[in-house]
Design a protein around this motif. Structure first.
Motif, PDB file in Angstrom:
ATOM      1  N   SER A 128       0.851  -1.187   0.000  1.00  0.00           N
ATOM      2  CA  SER A 128       0.000   0.000   0.000  1.00  0.00           C
ATOM      3  C   SER A 128       0.887   1.237   0.000  1.00  0.00           C
ATOM      4  CB  SER A 128      -0.864   0.017   1.261  1.00  0.00           C
ATOM      5  OG  SER A 128      -1.351   1.311   1.518  1.00  0.00           O
ATOM      6  N   LEU A 129       0.463   2.253  -0.690  1.00  0.00           N
ATOM      7  CA  LEU A 129       1.162   3.540  -0.638  1.00  0.00           C
ATOM      8  C   LEU A 129       0.319   4.555   0.154  1.00  0.00           C
ATOM      9  CD1 LEU A 129       3.111   5.162  -3.539  1.00  0.00           C
ATOM     10  CD2 LEU A 129       1.590   6.552  -2.179  1.00  0.00           C
ATOM     11  N   ARG A 130      -0.912   4.793  -0.313  1.00  0.00           N
ATOM     12  CA  ARG A 130      -1.766   5.813   0.300  1.00  0.00           C
ATOM     13  C   ARG A 130      -2.310   5.392   1.664  1.00  0.00           C
ATOM     14  NH1 ARG A 130      -1.458   6.562  -4.959  1.00  0.00           N
ATOM     15  NH2 ARG A 130      -1.465   4.308  -4.885  1.00  0.00           N
ATOM     16  N   THR A 131      -2.829   4.168   1.744  1.00  0.00           N
ATOM     17  CA  THR A 131      -3.510   3.760   2.975  1.00  0.00           C
ATOM     18  C   THR A 131      -2.536   3.767   4.149  1.00  0.00           C
ATOM     19  OG1 THR A 131      -5.007   2.426   1.654  1.00  0.00           O
ATOM     20  CG2 THR A 131      -4.924   1.935   4.004  1.00  0.00           C
ATOM     21  N   GLU A 149      -8.837  -2.656   3.026  1.00  0.00           N
ATOM     22  CA  GLU A 149      -9.154  -3.162   1.683  1.00  0.00           C
ATOM     23  C   GLU A 149      -9.049  -4.674   1.636  1.00  0.00           C
ATOM     24  OE1 GLU A 149      -6.918  -2.017  -1.805  1.00  0.00           O
ATOM     25  OE2 GLU A 149      -8.522  -2.668  -3.149  1.00  0.00           O
ATOM     26  N   ARG A 160      -4.975  -4.988   5.993  1.00  0.00           N
ATOM     27  CA  ARG A 160      -5.172  -5.206   4.554  1.00  0.00           C
ATOM     28  C   ARG A 160      -4.867  -6.678   4.321  1.00  0.00           C
ATOM     29  NH1 ARG A 160      -3.330  -1.478  -0.474  1.00  0.00           N
ATOM     30  NH2 ARG A 160      -5.082  -0.299   0.367  1.00  0.00           N
ATOM     31  N   SER A 206      -9.273   5.842  -7.427  1.00  0.00           N
ATOM     32  CA  SER A 206      -8.688   5.702  -6.083  1.00  0.00           C
ATOM     33  C   SER A 206      -7.171   5.581  -6.120  1.00  0.00           C
ATOM     34  CB  SER A 206      -9.293   4.490  -5.388  1.00  0.00           C
ATOM     35  OG  SER A 206      -9.074   3.338  -6.180  1.00  0.00           O
ATOM     36  N   MET A 207      -6.605   5.330  -7.313  1.00  0.00           N
ATOM     37  CA  MET A 207      -5.161   5.142  -7.499  1.00  0.00           C
ATOM     38  C   MET A 207      -4.668   3.856  -6.812  1.00  0.00           C
ATOM     39  SD  MET A 207      -3.391   8.852  -7.587  1.00  0.00           S
ATOM     40  CE  MET A 207      -3.844   9.672  -6.074  1.00  0.00           C
ATOM     41  N   PRO A 208      -3.589   3.231  -7.264  1.00  0.00           N
ATOM     42  CA  PRO A 208      -2.698   3.672  -8.341  1.00  0.00           C
ATOM     43  C   PRO A 208      -3.391   3.601  -9.706  1.00  0.00           C
ATOM     44  CG  PRO A 208      -2.103   1.463  -7.625  1.00  0.00           C
ATOM     45  CD  PRO A 208      -3.155   1.936  -6.680  1.00  0.00           C
ATOM     46  N   GLN A 250     -11.637   4.041   1.695  1.00  0.00           N
ATOM     47  CA  GLN A 250     -11.690   4.761   0.423  1.00  0.00           C
ATOM     48  C   GLN A 250     -13.084   5.345   0.208  1.00  0.00           C
ATOM     49  OE1 GLN A 250      -8.929   5.101  -1.856  1.00  0.00           O
ATOM     50  NE2 GLN A 250     -10.315   6.672  -2.605  1.00  0.00           N
ATOM     51  N   ARG A 256      -8.352  11.053   2.152  1.00  0.00           N
ATOM     52  CA  ARG A 256      -8.093   9.852   2.944  1.00  0.00           C
ATOM     53  C   ARG A 256      -7.587  10.255   4.330  1.00  0.00           C
ATOM     54  NH1 ARG A 256      -7.245   4.845   0.421  1.00  0.00           N
ATOM     55  NH2 ARG A 256      -7.057   4.149   2.581  1.00  0.00           N
ATOM     56  N   HIS A 269     -13.654  -1.680   0.468  1.00  0.00           N
ATOM     57  CA  HIS A 269     -12.595  -0.734   0.866  1.00  0.00           C
ATOM     58  C   HIS A 269     -13.299   0.479   1.508  1.00  0.00           C
ATOM     59  CE1 HIS A 269      -8.897   1.309   1.159  1.00  0.00           C
ATOM     60  NE2 HIS A 269      -8.459   1.253  -0.077  1.00  0.00           N
TER      61      HIS A 269
HETATM   62  N1   CP Z   1      -6.396   3.798  -2.771  1.00  0.00           N
HETATM   63  C1   CP Z   1      -5.571   3.007  -2.028  1.00  0.00           C
HETATM   64  O1   CP Z   1      -6.023   2.280  -1.151  1.00  0.00           O
HETATM   65  O2   CP Z   1      -4.243   3.142  -2.313  1.00  0.00           O
HETATM   66  P1   CP Z   1      -3.100   2.177  -1.751  1.00  0.00           P
HETATM   67  O3   CP Z   1      -3.346   0.810  -2.354  1.00  0.00           O
HETATM   68  O4   CP Z   1      -1.818   2.799  -2.220  1.00  0.00           O
HETATM   69  O5   CP Z   1      -3.181   2.120  -0.255  1.00  0.00           O
END
Ligand code: CP
Length: 342
Positions: free
Chosen positions: A57-60, A152, A120, A300-302, A160, A328, A157
């Motif tokens: 994960s980056l954002r979460t 997620e 996750r 939601s990215m990526p 998100q 977020r 999720h």
């Molecule tokens: N949108 C999201 O959950 O991004 P990550 O998978 O980077 O956490």
């Protein structure tokens, strides 16, 4: 589920958005807006949240870490690939294989140290019928003595969804009667339909009309679609699925782009790749955006640039993807604050 409760009703676990009643969602979004404007500063000094990642994960991860830091608490991050071992989720097993510990014991032990456990979970990726049960996170919810937050799973999720709801409200104001188009997009690395399931239910619950565009073979989970139809009926909203991209984008206020696995070929990479390559051009560009009503773009990215959505759309004024990512942080600060102070 009864959505008419009050905030006084404690939140046990946050597996999906429906674990919050209407009042709790309003409270989370209101507090998130105040936190964003800097007019509220809840204090979680001394509180710790455990973050367990069985997938990257980056954002979460970053937004939850920063959220707890800004609230005066902190996080403990555990990465399944490097920091601990595989855990058994099934009950009544003779544990004589390679897996050295049951979630039951790990959850009970971690509950002694942290105020909440965010997870996750891994996806086995062999059968949708198996992964859609969300067994791993359900086992944590069963055995944890503190609230479990879903970061997620295969099906949902919810973190998100909260950020997306705030983003939609900031951009469109009243959501009732507005139209959301969920657009399947092409990608060699599709995701589970968790994000799409979550925004689908959140939008219908808010009274939005929803069209879903996807090629044949990319239908969403049947049980989730049945729940969505019930929600649409309850809120006098419309719901259509299996449309072409241009048809679904027509009259839309928001296009939510996302690539997800074909659930029929789930766990069969060569069949999936073949199916994906035959799907044709499913990319959101200016022409698709212009089919709507001053349409905004969400994802939601990526995101894979120029495959899922063109640079011109992503870098233009109609893109909300960075607003979503920013929200977020605010919605998670709000949720954590309400959850850990209850
Ligand atoms: N949108 C999201 O959950 O991004 P990550 O998978 O980077 O956490």
């Amino acid at each position: 589920m009864d959505h008419a409760g009050t905030t006084a009703q404690a939140l046990r676990h946050f597996h999906r958005l429906d674990d919050l009643n209407d009042r709790q969602i309003e409270d989370v979004l209101d507090l998130a807006s105040r936190l964003k404007r800097g007019v509220s500063r809840p204090d979680l000094a001394g509180q710790t949240v455990g973050l367990l990642f069985f997938r990257p994960s980056l954002r979460t991860r970053t937004s939850l870490e920063v959220a707890m830091h800004q609230l005066g608490g902190h996080t403990v991050n555990l990465n399944a690939a490097s920091d601990f071992w595989e855990l058994e989720a099934r009950d009544n097993r003779l544990m004589d294989g390679v897996v050295p510990e049951h979630i039951k014991d790990a959850a009970a032990a971690l509950s002694c140290y942290v105020g909440s456990i965010a997870i996750r979970p891994a996806l086995l990726g062999k059968s949708w019928a198996v992964d859609r049960k969300d067994e791993q996170i359900c086992s944590w919810m069963q055995h944890s003595r503190v609230p479990v937050i879903n970061m997620e799973s295969a099906l949902w999720h919810p973190l998100q969804a909260l950020a997306d709801l705030l983003t939609l409200r900031e951009s469109l104001g009243e959501l009732k009667g507005k139209k959301l188009t969920i657009a399947w997009t092409q990608s060699p690395t599709p995701s589970s339909p968790a994000v799409v399931h979550s925004i689908l239910m959140a939008a219908l619950r808010s009274g939005m009309d929803v069209d879903i565009a996807h090629p044949m073979g990319y239908e969403l989970d049947g049980d989730v679609m049945a729940q969505a139809e019930t929600m649409a009926e309850k809120n006098n909203s419309t719901l259509e699925s299996g449309l072409g991209l241009e048809e679904a984008a027509s009259g839309s206020h928001v296009i939510y782009a996302r690539s997800w696995w074909g659930l029929e070929n789930y766990g069969q990479p060569s069949l999936s790749a073949h199916q994906n390559s035959r799907a044709g051009n499913w990319c959101v560009d200016d022409r698709i955006m212009d089919a709507g009503e001053d349409t905004r773009l969400m994802h939601s990215m990526p995101i894979r640039r120029n495959l899922e959505v063109t640079d011109r759309v992503l870098d233009g004024p109609r893109s909300l993807i960075i607003n979503q990512a920013a929200n977020r942080l605010h919605t998670q600060k709000s949720l954590l604050s309400l959850l850990l102070r209850q």
